[in-house]
Design a protein around this motif. Structure first.
Motif, mmCIF file in Angstrom:
data_model
loop_
_atom_site.group_PDB
_atom_site.id
_atom_site.type_symbol
_atom_site.label_atom_id
_atom_site.label_comp_id
_atom_site.label_asym_id
_atom_site.label_seq_id
_atom_site.Cartn_x
_atom_site.Cartn_y
_atom_site.Cartn_z
ATOM 1 N N LEU A 179 95.853 135.557 36.138
ATOM 2 C CA LEU A 179 97.063 134.746 36.166
ATOM 3 C C LEU A 179 97.860 134.999 37.433
ATOM 4 N N TYR A 180 97.936 136.250 37.882
ATOM 5 C CA TYR A 180 98.775 136.594 39.029
ATOM 6 C C TYR A 180 98.240 135.983 40.323
ATOM 7 N N TRP A 183 99.203 132.317 40.177
ATOM 8 C CA TRP A 183 100.613 132.124 40.565
ATOM 9 C C TRP A 183 100.742 131.874 42.063
ATOM 10 N N LEU A 251 106.963 129.742 38.019
ATOM 11 C CA LEU A 251 105.910 130.675 37.602
ATOM 12 C C LEU A 251 105.645 130.584 36.102
ATOM 13 N N SER A 255 102.188 129.301 34.422
ATOM 14 C CA SER A 255 101.505 130.061 33.370
ATOM 15 C C SER A 255 101.020 129.122 32.274
ATOM 16 N N TYR A 258 98.026 127.400 33.558
ATOM 17 C CA TYR A 258 96.911 128.344 33.535
ATOM 18 C C TYR A 258 96.188 128.305 32.196
ATOM 19 N N MET A 335 99.086 137.607 30.802
ATOM 20 C CA MET A 335 99.710 138.588 31.689
ATOM 21 C C MET A 335 98.956 139.918 31.679
#
Length: 358
Positions: A179-180, A183, A251, A255, A258, A335
């Protein structure tokens, strides 16, 4: 298909979408550690409520899906989100600038504001920007302004819905993509995609970049004017707070992007074109709490089947891949990448995993 214009008491369930800004209002007014009540509500209370409702069997309860619900109050519920997000933004901004606000409170306030701008701003704008009349489209674009996300209208409507579940789509996360990392890559690719789409539109009409027909240029002017006004009336600190809130809202919405299409890919036909978009190319979640607080965004396959279909009429497709949890819980899982991969990867069709490795 029959049409009902009568508003049923059960339809009041969508008022729960206002519970998010309500928690924000409580947190801003009480300050202290209460400023974190909205993140706590989203990522602790709602997942717990989803768990309880699933255990009690409430997630299996379905409404009559043979009706096309038409009533002005469904639209009014959306429209009211504009004064709500602007009110929360102004209230939190005033609290930061005109009260003795600690660093911890500052962090809690911009996180809270960002959540409201995303759930009741970008999410509602997403619904309105698919509508067919110009008033609702304009209202949706205005809701994107505080998040500095107006290019979303172009990329989402003319890019994402065309390229969904392909490697060309900026918001279709690859299998095993954390996920990061998403982003970082997704917002950048969305902007590039929006620019390319706008160029194609201008070229087809034989218009120049500085033409009045360049919507992306207008969005840039509106957002720049917004930031100048913020700086003029609230100073640099006010601008910084609003920028952080906007980043937080983006963000959070990324998410959502995502988890909506993670690892799902369309196959290419013998002609070299992608197969048509089907219900298997979006993750669905029928967990009732996540559904109603997000205006049925979680019934995403039906949205891609007919993007102009209003939120109250979206249905669930049995063949659509199902997330094991609702959106709040799924975002929380995402996360923790290794845990997300462990739980969700086995649910991805094997043919799609093979495609992603090619």
């Amino acid at each position: 298909m029959s049409i009902t214009k009568t508003f049923r008491l059960s339809d009041l369930k969508y008022l729960m979408a206002y519970s998010i800004p309500l928690t924000a209002l409580i947190g801003i007014s009480l300050k202290g550690m209460w400023v974190f009540i909205t993140p706590f509500y989203i990522f602790v209370i709602l997942p717990l409520l989803e768990l309880v409702s699933a255990r009690l069997g409430y997630d299996t309860i379905e409404e009559d899906e043979t009706k096309n619900l038409v009533h002005w109050i469904f639209d009014l519920m959306l429209y009211l989100n504009l004064p709500i997000i602007l009110g929360i933004l102004y209230y939190s901004l005033s609290t930061v600038l005109y009260t003795n606000c600690t660093t911890v409170e500052f962090i809690g306030l911009f996180l809270t504001t960002g959540i409201v701008l995303s759930s009741n701003g970008i999410n509602v704008a997403h619904e309105l920007c698919h509508r067919e009349n110009s008033f609702e489209k304009s209202l949706g674009k205005l809701m994107l302004l505080p998040s500095l996300f107006m290019h979303f209208y172009i990329e989402h409507n003319f890019g994402h819905h065309l390229n969904v579940a392909t490697k060309e789509d900026p918001v279709t996360a690859k299998c095993n993509q954390p996920l990061y990392l998403f982003w970082i890559t997704s917002p950048i690719r969305e902007i590039i995609s929006a620019i390319n789409i706008q160029k194609d539109i201008l070229n087809r009409s034989k218009s120049t970049f500085f033409s009045f027909k360049n919507d992306l240029l207008w969005y840039f002017i509106f957002q720049l004017s917004y930031m100048i006004l913020l700086t003029t009336y609230f100073g640099t600190n006010g601008l910084i707070f609003c920028l952080l809130s906007a980043i937080g809202s983006i963000l959070l919405f990324e998410s959502v992007n995502y988890i909506e299409h993670y690892g799902l890919l369309r196959e290419k036909t013998s002609s070299g074109r992608y197969e048509r978009v089907r219900s298997i190319h979006s993750w669905n979640s029928d967990h009732v709490i996540g559904r109603i607080v997000l205006y049925e965004l979680t019934r995403h396959s039906d949205h891609h089947y007919k993007s102009t279909k209003k939120y109250q009429n979206l249905i669930s497709f049995d063949e659509a891949p199902q997330l094991p949890y609702g959106y709040p819980t799924s975002i929380l899982l995402a996360m923790v990448p290794w845990l997300w991969f462990k739980i969700v990867n086995p649910r991805i069709p094997k043919s799609m995993i093979m495609q992603s490795n090619n």
